[in-house]
Design an enzyme around this catalytic site. Structure first.
Site, PDB file in Angstrom:
ATOM      1  N   CYS A   1       0.288   8.049   0.998  1.00 26.79           N
ATOM      2  CA  CYS A   1       1.065   8.270   2.230  1.00 26.79           C
ATOM      3  C   CYS A   1       2.402   8.953   1.935  1.00 26.79           C
ATOM      4  O   CYS A   1       2.770   9.935   2.582  1.00 26.79           O
ATOM      5  CB  CYS A   1       1.286   6.947   2.951  1.00 26.79           C
ATOM      6  SG  CYS A   1       1.758   5.588   1.865  1.00 26.79           S
TER       7      CYS A   1
ATOM      8  N   HIS B   1       7.774   4.187   6.029  1.00 24.49           N
ATOM      9  CA  HIS B   1       8.678   4.639   4.961  1.00 24.49           C
ATOM     10  C   HIS B   1       9.690   5.597   5.589  1.00 24.49           C
ATOM     11  O   HIS B   1       9.404   6.243   6.604  1.00 24.49           O
ATOM     12  CB  HIS B   1       7.947   5.466   3.898  1.00 24.49           C
ATOM     13  CG  HIS B   1       6.729   4.834   3.321  1.00 24.49           C
ATOM     14  ND1 HIS B   1       6.744   3.690   2.566  1.00 24.49           N
ATOM     15  CD2 HIS B   1       5.423   5.235   3.339  1.00 24.49           C
ATOM     16  CE1 HIS B   1       5.509   3.409   2.151  1.00 24.49           C
ATOM     17  NE2 HIS B   1       4.687   4.321   2.615  1.00 24.49           N
TER      18      HIS B   1
END
Ligand code: NAD
Length: 339
Positions: A140, A220
């Site tokens: 990711c 994130h």
């Protein structure tokens, strides 16, 4: 004819990729592999998916009244491609099985790069994956980094990239993971592995990343600094980002946190509140001559889903050009159309 797809590992990534496959006009989801009859199996049952398992685990499913369509070998006999979404390093243990059935496979970023012939990002190196047997969709964070690097590279040669990554500690369902307090250096001695992973796709890029793990499950956040070979304008940078697939610009005055962003995705009907795009805060874009800085969010559970779909198209040669595959994937998933 549709490409027949199986998904081994129906967890955070596997269940999302399986659902995305069902939306593709040129693919058919034949079934998924579950090793344990846990709560995620219930979601597969309720969605009417065909469930396969390991021969030795069949009895456990039967004991809970869950219908099993066959073994993983039966599934391999009926598919063209297996998407392996088992936990990190487990995928590699299945490679021999996929090889013995002469089946192509898409692995995930938790595997070592050596598991595959190509580490993959649709915008950057779709062409390298054409017709390959084994590709690895990078993680990711690396997917998030590569998309932004691709967008900025449209402005001219990048001399170097420096990045700081605040990593989410766990996914929502991960009840045994932390921290619930404290911020952890990851690793204590930089660089973090993310820069090295970017180099598995763009081999000659000068990039260093630092990372910390923060107590959140939502997303994130990355801050990158680019040094370019030429001076660029603020508008050029915003245009390059806005005109790159899978990058969304949002106004930080309206939306300044990952919490609001995920909530908005839920409000607007994104399944599970998933965000497939890199979400760049337009106000964070700072340009000083040949230097560009920016900050964006990466929803870890969702960002690799479109990349898995494109990886299937590349290895089966359903589409020869990245833009043709990306167009179908993005239309079917509603990418960049919800905000
Ligand atoms: P997960 O733990 O949520 O799901 C893994 C699934 O595989 C579960 O259904 C589990 O029951 C099953 N499984 C476990 N052992 C198995 C085995 N031996 N055989 C078959 N199935 C087995 O994991 P995840 O988060 O979906 O991660 C899968 C891969 O995707 C990893 O490589 C990970 O690094 C990568 N990835 C994860 C994220 C994320 O944020 N979760 C993001 C990008 C990439």
């Amino acid at each position: 004819m549709k490409v027949r797809v199986g998904v081994n590992g129906y967890g955070t990534i596997g269940k999302r990729v399986a659902w995305a496959v069902t939306l593709q006009p040129d693919m058919e989801l034949v079934g998924i592999v579950k090793t344990k009859p846990n709560w995620e199996t219930l979601s597969a049952v309720k969605r009417g998916l065909r469930i396969y398992t390991l021969k030795e685990n069949m009895r456990e499913f039967h004991a809970r009244g869950i219908e099993i369509h066959g073994t993983i070998e039966d599934l391999l006999n009926s598919v063209d491609v297996m998407v392996d979404a088992t936990p990190g390093d487990v995928g590699a243990t299945y490679k021999k099985l996929y090889e013995s059935f002469s089946r192509k496979a898409v692995f995930q970023g938790g595997e070592e790069p050596e598991v595959a012939e190509v580490s993959f990002n649709a915008l950057v190196n779709y062409g390298e994956a054409l017709g390959k047997n084994y590709v690895r969709v990078v993680s990711c964070n690396t997917t998030g980094l590569l998309r932004i690097i691709h967008a900025i590279s449209r402005l001219g040669r990048i001399k170097r990239v420096r990045g700081f990554i605040a990593r989410r500690a766990a996914d929502l369902k991960e009840i045994k993971k932390g921290p619930i307090e404290g911020i952890i250096l990851d690793p204590s001695k930089p660089p973090s592995h993310h820069a090295l992973d970017v180099n598995t796709v763009i081999k000659d890029l000068d990039i260093i990343t630092y990372a910390v793990v923060v107590p959140t499950t939502l997303a994130h956040v990355h801050t990158l600094q680019f040094m370019l070979e030429r001076a660029v304008s603020h508008d050029e940078v915003l245009d390059a980002l806005a005109n790159t697939p899978r990058i969304l610009l949002v106004d930080g005055g309206l939306l300044k946190s990952t919490a609001e962003l995920r909530e908005l995705a839920r409000d607007l009907g994104r399944p599970q509140g998933d965000i497939y795009e890199n979400v760049v805060w337009s106000d964070s874009v700072l340009v000083r001559g040949d230097e560009v800085m920016l900050t964006y969010a990466v929803h870890q559970e969702a960002i690799v889903v479109p990349e898995n779909i494109d990886a299937i198209r590349a290895i089966t040669r359903l589409k020869e050009r990245a833009e043709d595959s990306i167009k179908i994937t993005d239309e079917t998933l509603g990418i960049k159309r919800w905000l």
